[in-house]
Design an enzyme around this catalytic site. Structure first.
Site, PDB file in Angstrom:
ATOM      1  N   GLU A 157       0.821  -1.205   0.000  1.00  0.00           N
ATOM      2  CA  GLU A 157       0.000   0.000   0.000  1.00  0.00           C
ATOM      3  C   GLU A 157       0.861   1.263   0.000  1.00  0.00           C
ATOM      4  OE1 GLU A 157      -3.169  -0.133  -0.486  1.00  0.00           O
ATOM      5  OE2 GLU A 157      -3.207  -2.311  -0.366  1.00  0.00           O
ATOM      6  N   ASP A 201       3.947  -4.364  -5.841  1.00  0.00           N
ATOM      7  CA  ASP A 201       4.508  -5.628  -5.349  1.00  0.00           C
ATOM      8  C   ASP A 201       6.035  -5.572  -5.336  1.00  0.00           C
ATOM      9  OD1 ASP A 201       2.041  -6.760  -4.961  1.00  0.00           O
ATOM     10  OD2 ASP A 201       2.106  -8.077  -6.709  1.00  0.00           O
TER      11      ASP A 201
END
Length: 423
Positions: free
Chosen positions: A275, A356
């Site tokens: 995030e 990621d």
């Protein structure tokens, strides 16, 4: 037949046909064999349940989409818009009041049509697979709050747009765009503090191992965060999630309580890092900028059609009005919206890969995100083998197997570099 009507109904049918086709392909792509990457976390019974959940949600969506399409086409062809306009005009009060009543009736009709589907989804479908924890009282309160917010926020915004397009002449679209941009940006700041808490309780994450681990990571990457919160997601669903919200000094991360219950601190740090990656890599700002530009283009195009007599005639309206023109243009815009939606999904999937990679490299622990993704997939009964066409049309995130394989390729690429670095 009116050319506008042909384009609008044709695009709606085309959108339905595309979604139906890719949904069927997606169902056919379900593989009964558990992928090797999930053999350690997905037993045969749970994996079969995840596939049945995919089939059940696909059937639900097909029925909802079909009913929605049939209802809209019937509403158009049977003169629904002129009838609603007549009711709105009977209220009196001038163009702004008439426009607000017109829109309110349309929203109410939509609510009547789709509330039964929402009830079925929540209390039958999600209940069947063990996800639903929502009470009827909570469901009803959520709908009531949504309506109150629509009236309190959406009403003034709509009135503002109607006023600009009615009084500001050729540059009305520019004034409307500028005003709406101010509202959009403002909502990004006030939503975390004043709107989201209307639906969920946000509790600061308690001191302890998990908070220490997250704060250590946040300090390491130099990320400015206003707070870490736990959201009571378990009040509505057993599914797990986390999200980032806010801008500037109001940035905050919310972790569902179900996420904390099902994941280790190591996995949660990896999820938080993902995030943080979205914000640090500029994804949030980029999305806002693109939304602002898109809104401006839509308003500019809209200005050419709002009072088009032929467009109004396609819906059986004797005279064009600004408030009805807003609705008619958005229906005319449907094919463009479908194409832009697919493009936006592709960009979103790329952003997920980037976040990621950011998480893997800043934590130095790619496998932590891998195990987190696996746990999330099992908890949420995710489809592990979606059809590429379905992904292309509907997925904002890459398939979880693709994400896991990309993370492990990244780990393999970085391993030689790490091994060559001095201890």
């Amino acid at each position: 037949m009116n050319i506008y009507l042909i384009v609008i109904i044709g695009s709606m049918v085309l959108g339905w046909a595309v979604n139906t086709t890719v949904s069927r392909l997606n169902a056919a792509a379900l593989d009964p064999t558990v992928p090797q990457e999930f053999a350690d976390v997905f037993d045969a019974k749970a994996y079969a349940s995840s596939q049945e959940y995919t089939r059940a949600t696909s059937r639900y969506s097909l029925v909802a989409d079909t009913v929605g399409l049939a209802a809209m086409v019937a509403f158009i062809l049977l003169g629904g818009f002129p009838a609603v306009d007549a009711v709105a005009r009977a209220v009196g009060g001038g163009p702004l009041v008439t426009g607000l009543v017109f829109m309110g009736i349309l929203l109410a009709l939509n609510e009547v049509l789709f509330v039964p589907f929402a009830l079925y989804r929540t209390f039958v479908l999600e209940e069947r697979f063990g996800f639903n924890t929502t009470t009827f009282a909570t469901f009803a309160m959520d709908r009531a709050k949504s309506w109150l917010l629509t009236v309190a926020i959406g009403g003034p915004i709509l009135a503002m747009l109607l006023w600009f397009f009615t009084t500001a002449g050729e540059l009305a679209w520019l004034w409307a765009w500028g005003a709406l941009v101010c509202v959009m940006v403002g909502l990004q700041y006030i939503a975390p503090t004043f709107i989201l808490p209307l639906f969920n309780t946000f509790t600061p994450l308690e001191p302890g191992q998990l908070r220490d681990a997250i704060e250590s990571y946040i300090d390491k990457v130099g990320f400015e965060l206003s707070g870490l919160f736990v959201i009571d997601g378990s009040r509505r669903s057993a599914k797990s999630n986390a999200f980032f919200t806010g801008f500037g000094k109001r940035k905050r991360i919310a972790l569902f309580d179900t996420l904390i219950d099902k994941h280790t601190p190591r996995e949660i740090v990896a999820i938080v890092a993902h995030e943080v990656g979205h914000s640090s890599l500029g994804h949030v700002r980029r999305f806002l900028v693109v939304s602002i530009i898109k809104t401006g283009v839509v308003f500019w195009l809209m200005s050419f059609f709002l009072t088009d007599a032929e467009l109004a005639g396609a819906f059986g309206m004797a005279q064009p009005t600004v408030y009805a023109g807003l609705v008619f243009f958005m229906l005319l815009y449907t094919p463009v919206s479908l194409v832009l939606s697919v493009a936006a999904q592709a960009v979103s999937r790329r952003h997920e890969y980037e976040a990621d990679r950011f998480a893997a490299r800043t934590t130095g622990d790619p496998e932590a995100l891998v195990t987190a993704l696996k746990t999330l997939s099992v908890s949420n009964l995710s489809n592990l083998t979606p059809h590429p066409a379905y992904v292309f049309v509907n997925y904002s995130h890459p398939p979880v197997l693709d994400r896991i394989r990309a993370l492990r390729r990244l780990a393999a690429q970085d391993a030689p570099r790490s091994a060559s670095e001095p201890a």
